[in-house]
Design a protein around this motif. Structure first.
Motif, PDB file in Angstrom:
ATOM      1  N   VAL A   1      48.180  35.647  35.942  1.00 20.53           N
ATOM      2  CA  VAL A   1      48.483  36.126  36.209  1.00 20.53           C
ATOM      3  C   VAL A   1      49.376  36.440  37.592  1.00 20.53           C
ATOM      4  CG1 VAL A   1      48.705  37.668  34.074  1.00 20.53           C
ATOM      5  CG2 VAL A   1      47.407  38.319  36.669  1.00 20.53           C
ATOM      6  N   PRO A   2      50.269  36.637  38.066  1.00 21.77           N
ATOM      7  CA  PRO A   2      51.028  36.693  39.756  1.00 21.77           C
ATOM      8  C   PRO A   2      50.038  37.668  40.064  1.00 21.77           C
ATOM      9  CG  PRO A   2      52.576  36.459  38.684  1.00 21.77           C
ATOM     10  CD  PRO A   2      51.717  36.470  37.238  1.00 21.77           C
ATOM     11  N   GLU A   3      49.589  37.463  41.452  1.00 23.63           N
ATOM     12  CA  GLU A   3      48.637  37.870  42.222  1.00 23.63           C
ATOM     13  C   GLU A   3      49.085  39.864  42.148  1.00 23.63           C
ATOM     14  OE1 GLU A   3      45.092  38.905  44.433  1.00 23.63           O
ATOM     15  OE2 GLU A   3      45.923  36.876  43.278  1.00 23.63           O
TER      16      GLU A   3
ATOM     17  N   HIS B   1      53.229  36.834  32.678  1.00 22.34           N
ATOM     18  CA  HIS B   1      52.144  35.763  32.856  1.00 22.34           C
ATOM     19  C   HIS B   1      52.109  34.157  33.107  1.00 22.34           C
ATOM     20  CE1 HIS B   1      52.152  33.303  29.394  1.00 22.34           C
ATOM     21  NE2 HIS B   1      51.541  34.383  28.379  1.00 22.34           N
ATOM     22  N   TYR B   2      51.611  33.286  33.910  1.00 21.74           N
ATOM     23  CA  TYR B   2      52.487  32.619  34.600  1.00 21.74           C
ATOM     24  C   TYR B   2      52.952  31.392  33.949  1.00 21.74           C
ATOM     25  CZ  TYR B   2      50.555  32.896  39.073  1.00 21.74           C
ATOM     26  OH  TYR B   2      50.476  33.463  40.062  1.00 21.74           O
TER      27      TYR B   2
ATOM     28  N   PHE C   1      48.725  44.926  39.614  1.00 26.33           N
ATOM     29  CA  PHE C   1      48.904  46.898  39.485  1.00 26.33           C
ATOM     30  C   PHE C   1      47.699  46.533  37.839  1.00 26.33           C
ATOM     31  CE2 PHE C   1      51.661  48.109  35.809  1.00 26.33           C
ATOM     32  CZ  PHE C   1      52.392  49.288  36.268  1.00 26.33           C
ATOM     33  N   ILE C   2      47.604  45.498  37.466  1.00 29.04           N
ATOM     34  CA  ILE C   2      46.401  45.577  35.827  1.00 29.04           C
ATOM     35  C   ILE C   2      44.873  46.463  36.828  1.00 29.04           C
ATOM     36  CG2 ILE C   2      45.275  44.338  34.648  1.00 29.04           C
ATOM     37  CD1 ILE C   2      47.546  42.183  33.895  1.00 29.04           C
ATOM     38  N   ARG C   3      45.223  45.914  37.660  1.00 29.19           N
ATOM     39  CA  ARG C   3      43.452  46.090  38.291  1.00 29.19           C
ATOM     40  C   ARG C   3      43.753  47.785  38.456  1.00 29.19           C
ATOM     41  NH1 ARG C   3      39.786  42.842  38.695  1.00 29.19           N
ATOM     42  NH2 ARG C   3      38.522  44.772  38.940  1.00 29.19           N
TER      43      ARG C   3
ATOM     44  N   ALA D   1      55.797  40.391  38.897  1.00 32.50           N
ATOM     45  CA  ALA D   1      55.955  38.741  38.890  1.00 32.50           C
ATOM     46  C   ALA D   1      57.317  37.599  39.562  1.00 32.50           C
ATOM     47  CB  ALA D   1      56.089  38.788  37.310  1.00 32.50           C
ATOM     48  N   ILE D   2      58.113  38.690  39.534  1.00 30.05           N
ATOM     49  CA  ILE D   2      59.466  38.493  39.336  1.00 30.05           C
ATOM     50  C   ILE D   2      59.562  38.103  41.642  1.00 30.05           C
ATOM     51  CG2 ILE D   2      60.231  37.727  37.339  1.00 30.05           C
ATOM     52  CD1 ILE D   2      62.589  39.456  37.509  1.00 30.05           C
ATOM     53  N   ASP D   3      59.543  38.989  41.636  1.00 31.48           N
ATOM     54  CA  ASP D   3      59.691  39.231  43.266  1.00 31.48           C
ATOM     55  C   ASP D   3      60.219  38.592  43.930  1.00 31.48           C
ATOM     56  OD1 ASP D   3      60.033  40.892  45.470  1.00 31.48           O
ATOM     57  OD2 ASP D   3      58.205  41.322  45.887  1.00 31.48           O
ATOM     58  N   PHE D   4      60.634  38.188  45.082  1.00 31.10           N
ATOM     59  CA  PHE D   4      61.141  36.838  45.808  1.00 31.10           C
ATOM     60  C   PHE D   4      61.072  35.859  44.659  1.00 31.10           C
ATOM     61  CE2 PHE D   4      57.926  39.527  48.431  1.00 31.10           C
ATOM     62  CZ  PHE D   4      59.258  39.844  49.301  1.00 31.10           C
TER      63      PHE D   4
END
Length: 198
Positions: A180-182, A15-16, A187-189, A63-66
């Motif tokens: 959490v990041p979008e 999470h953030y 992914f969770i949903r 979450a850490i993409d880019f």
């Protein structure tokens, strides 16, 4: 020497708060990279992670993409069993020479350091970065000197988010958006993670 911060944990989900702690540690301690290492089974937690290893690793990647300074590592997931930090660091030193490693840990976990497996041996080969949240100060007087000598404390703004709360909110069908990041949220949903069976 490349300075690498290690963020370990179940990341169930990431999470953030994790990302902000990593960035504060990177900035405050002049780290070149942060490596996120999901644990297979953390030694000081009684319960198994809720999401499986592949889902937890995928959420870290998303979450850490880019983020150019962040990297996901599956070394503990590949090894399996209880994830002891000393084993991880020794393996990383062998695989990635020329790097100085620091463990980034929240203020709530700093006091647990004396209980870590082979902690004195670990303290000889890594340093520790304690991320101190407002109202959660680190009392170094409770720690042995071999840890205090290797500990740097950095501050962090209050971000009252936990993986436990996220899992409970998801189970209760309450929103976890913006916790959490979008890409993690999607992914969770999409995979119905942490939902109670009907």
């Amino acid at each position: 020497m490349i300075k690498v911060g290690i963020m370990g944990g179940t990341f169930d989900p990431i999470h953030y708060g994790h990302l902000l702690a990593a960035e504060r540690a990177r900035e405050s301690c002049g780290l070149d990279e942060i490596w996120f290492i999901p644990s297979f089974q953390p030694p000081l937690k009684e319960n198994d992670p809720n999401a499986d290893v592949n889902a937890r690793l995928e959420m870290v990647y998303r979450a850490i993409d880019f983020q150019p300074h962040f990297r996901a590592m599956d070394i503990e997931l590949e090894r399996g069993g209880t994830s002891y930090s000393i084993d991880t660091v020794q393996a990383l030193q062998e695989l990635y020479p020329g790097r100085a490693f620091s463990y980034i840990i929240g203020s709530d976990r700093v006091n647990d350091l004396p209980q870590w497996h082979r902690i004195q041996e670990l303290a000889e080969i890594v340093s520790f970065i304690g991320v101190e949240r407002p109202g959660e100060s680190i009392d170094v007087s409770l720690l042995p000197s071999y840890i205090v000598d290797r500990l740097t404390v950095v501050g962090m703004p209050l971000v009252d988010i936990s993986s436990t709360e996220i899992r409970q909110r998801q189970a209760d069908k309450r929103s976890i958006r913006f916790m959490v990041p979008e890409k993690v949220y999607s992914f969770i949903r999409r995979n119905s993670l942490y939902e109670k069976p009907e």
